[in-house]
Enzyme design. Structure first.
Site, PDB file in Angstrom:
ATOM      1  CG  HIS A  56      26.156 -63.492 -12.382  1.00  0.00           C
ATOM      2  ND1 HIS A  56      24.971 -63.394 -13.079  1.00  0.00           N
ATOM      3  CD2 HIS A  56      26.542 -62.218 -12.133  1.00  0.00           C
ATOM      4  CE1 HIS A  56      24.668 -62.108 -13.233  1.00  0.00           C
ATOM      5  NE2 HIS A  56      25.599 -61.386 -12.676  1.00  0.00           N
ATOM      6  CD  GLU A  82      26.924 -56.922 -13.635  1.00  0.00           C
ATOM      7  OE1 GLU A  82      27.163 -58.040 -13.165  1.00  0.00           O
ATOM      8  OE2 GLU A  82      26.032 -56.177 -13.171  1.00  0.00           O
ATOM      9  CG  HIS A 128      27.782 -53.760  -8.619  1.00  0.00           C
ATOM     10  ND1 HIS A 128      27.592 -53.378  -9.924  1.00  0.00           N
ATOM     11  CD2 HIS A 128      27.646 -55.111  -8.632  1.00  0.00           C
ATOM     12  CE1 HIS A 128      27.337 -54.438 -10.677  1.00  0.00           C
ATOM     13  NE2 HIS A 128      27.377 -55.516  -9.927  1.00  0.00           N
ATOM     14  CG  HIS A 178      21.503 -58.616 -13.402  1.00  0.00           C
ATOM     15  ND1 HIS A 178      21.947 -58.601 -14.711  1.00  0.00           N
ATOM     16  CD2 HIS A 178      22.620 -58.781 -12.651  1.00  0.00           C
ATOM     17  CE1 HIS A 178      23.266 -58.758 -14.732  1.00  0.00           C
ATOM     18  NE2 HIS A 178      23.687 -58.871 -13.496  1.00  0.00           N
TER      19      HIS A 178
END
Lengths: 279, 134
Positions: free
Chosen positions: A59, A240, A193, A12
């Site tokens: 976030h 995530e 990431h 996302h």
């Protein structure tokens, strides 16, 4: 009765949302990251889900450090795209499905998952970017959405196994909802990431590929991957991917219809897979 | 619970170049992160940009945290309890993208960082564990 027909997993990455909003598809850098979603947009146009249960993480948008729910379910009528510091994304308001959402919330709590219930919250790129990737730029989203927010920011996030079990409980809840609804569940975030520190920019294509493979080949392995392995192998934000296991735990037997993997978009490995529930 | 929480926490500190956002860091950085969160509104962003020191004085940051914010020393802020998604409010207000801000923490020049990402990113080889050197 409501039925779960498919699961989708996808990164996302906020920059993908920006690329779509600003019409950057003509640039080779963004085209390479986005073209793997063309297949899915066509497929979704035919699949026509009534509701998507969209597993994502906030976030530092709706939730700051004051309140940190591990699992939160959006039961409101609608959810506005958030202003994340540069104005809200130019995307439609997200319509909820309070009937199904409250039903799932009740079932999950009775099933011993102590959910936080949210009636009013803005939704950030974690939720709206996957909608743009899968549905393009319509004037209104083609389905209702039940947001399911997971804490993967403040440690400890839920374990992969707990996420899997929550997915199984969601499947039971959906199956007991009396309305005739075509429901999909999406798990978002990842893949590898790291957005911080001297190790920033870490990407692990081999690990990500095995994770994608094992969503069908050996899903039982995935539910037992410990937090530390995600951190070491896929970067601090790779954690995530536990959210993908909520999606996978909900599905039972599946077959893979489509996948896309590309490095990079911004700091991140783009990963995407479409899984069809077998009858 | 079968898990040893102390061993679990110790492992999180074994990853090179990484600050996992543990409870200890969340406690240490609470006011720092809430300050950063306040930059989500246009009014606060304008006040902040007009007078950074004056704005910071409204928050209970430690002198170290305040200095690191003013210096935009993001690696130091991670050490002082900052979390990247909160710190993002600061660098976004400065007009930096995630790619630019995150790249700067790696100590690389922006074009070198971008080139590394396009070439497939940073390999985990040697960066998994301080202790094991893997």
């Amino acid at each position: 009765m409501a039925r779960l027909t498919a699961g989708i997993a996808s990164s996302h990455i906020p920059a993908l949302g920006v690329a779509i909003d600003l019409g950057k598809r003509g640039e080779p850098y963004w085209d390479a990251a986005l073209k793997g979603y063309d297949w899915t947009r066509d497929w979704e146009a035919a699949a026509r889900p009534d509701v998507v249960i969209l597993v994502y993480n906030d976030h530092a948008t709706a939730f700051d450090m004051k309140i940190i729910p591990t699992f939160a379910i959006g039961c409101g009528d609608r959810f506005a795209p958030a202003d994340e510091g540069w104005g809200p994304r130019p995307v439609p308001v997200v319509e909820g499905h309070p009937g199904l959402a409250w039903h799932i919330a009740q079932c999950l709590i009775l099933d011993e998952f102590d959910m936080t219930i949210i009636n009013d919250m803005p939704v950030d790129h974690g939720l709206t970017v996957p909608l743009s990737l899968m549905f393009g730029q319509p004037v209104a989203w083609p389905c209702k959405v039940v947001p399911l927010a997971v804490n993967v920011v403040t440690y400890p996030p839920p374990t992969g196994n707990r996420c899997w079990l929550l997915g199984e409980a969601i499947a039971r809840a959906v199956a007991s909802f009396p309305d005739d609804l075509n429901v999909q569940i999406w798990g978002t975030g990842g893949m590898s990431h790291q957005l911080q520190g001297p190790r920033a920019g870490l990407i692990n294509r081999a690990w990500d590929t095995r994770f994608l493979d094992d969503l069908t080949a050996d899903p039982q392995r995935l539910r037992h991957i410990p937090h530390i392995e995600y951190l070491r192998e896929t970067g601090s934000e790779g954690i995530e991917m536990v959210m993908w296991l909520i999606m996978r735990g909900a599905l039972g037997a599946v077959r893979e219809l489509h996948r896309h993997y590309h490095v990079p978009a911004s700091n991140t490995a783009v990963g995407h897979i479409v899984l069809e529930v077998l009858p | 619970m079968s898990r040893d929480i102390h061993a679990w926490l110790a492992e999180l500190e074994d990853i090179p170049g990484t600050r996992v956002f543990t409870a200890a860091r969340a406690r240490q950085g609470y006011h720092l992160n809430q300050f950063a969160m306040s930059l989500m509104t246009p009014e606060n962003r304008m006040r902040w940009l007009a007078d950074e020191r004056g704005y910071l004085a409204e928050w209970q940051l430690t002198p170290d945290q305040a200095d690191a914010v003013l210096a935009r020393d993001y690696n130091r802020l991670l050490d002082l309890g900052g979390n990247i998604y909160f710190l993002a409010k600061i660098f976004s207000t400065d007009g930096l993208s995630f790619l630019q801000a995150v790249g700067s923490m790696s100590g690389m020049a922006p074009e070198d960082y971008q080139a590394m990402m396009i070439a497939g990113g940073r390999s985990p080889q040697g960066l998994r564990s301080r202790k094991a050197g893997t």
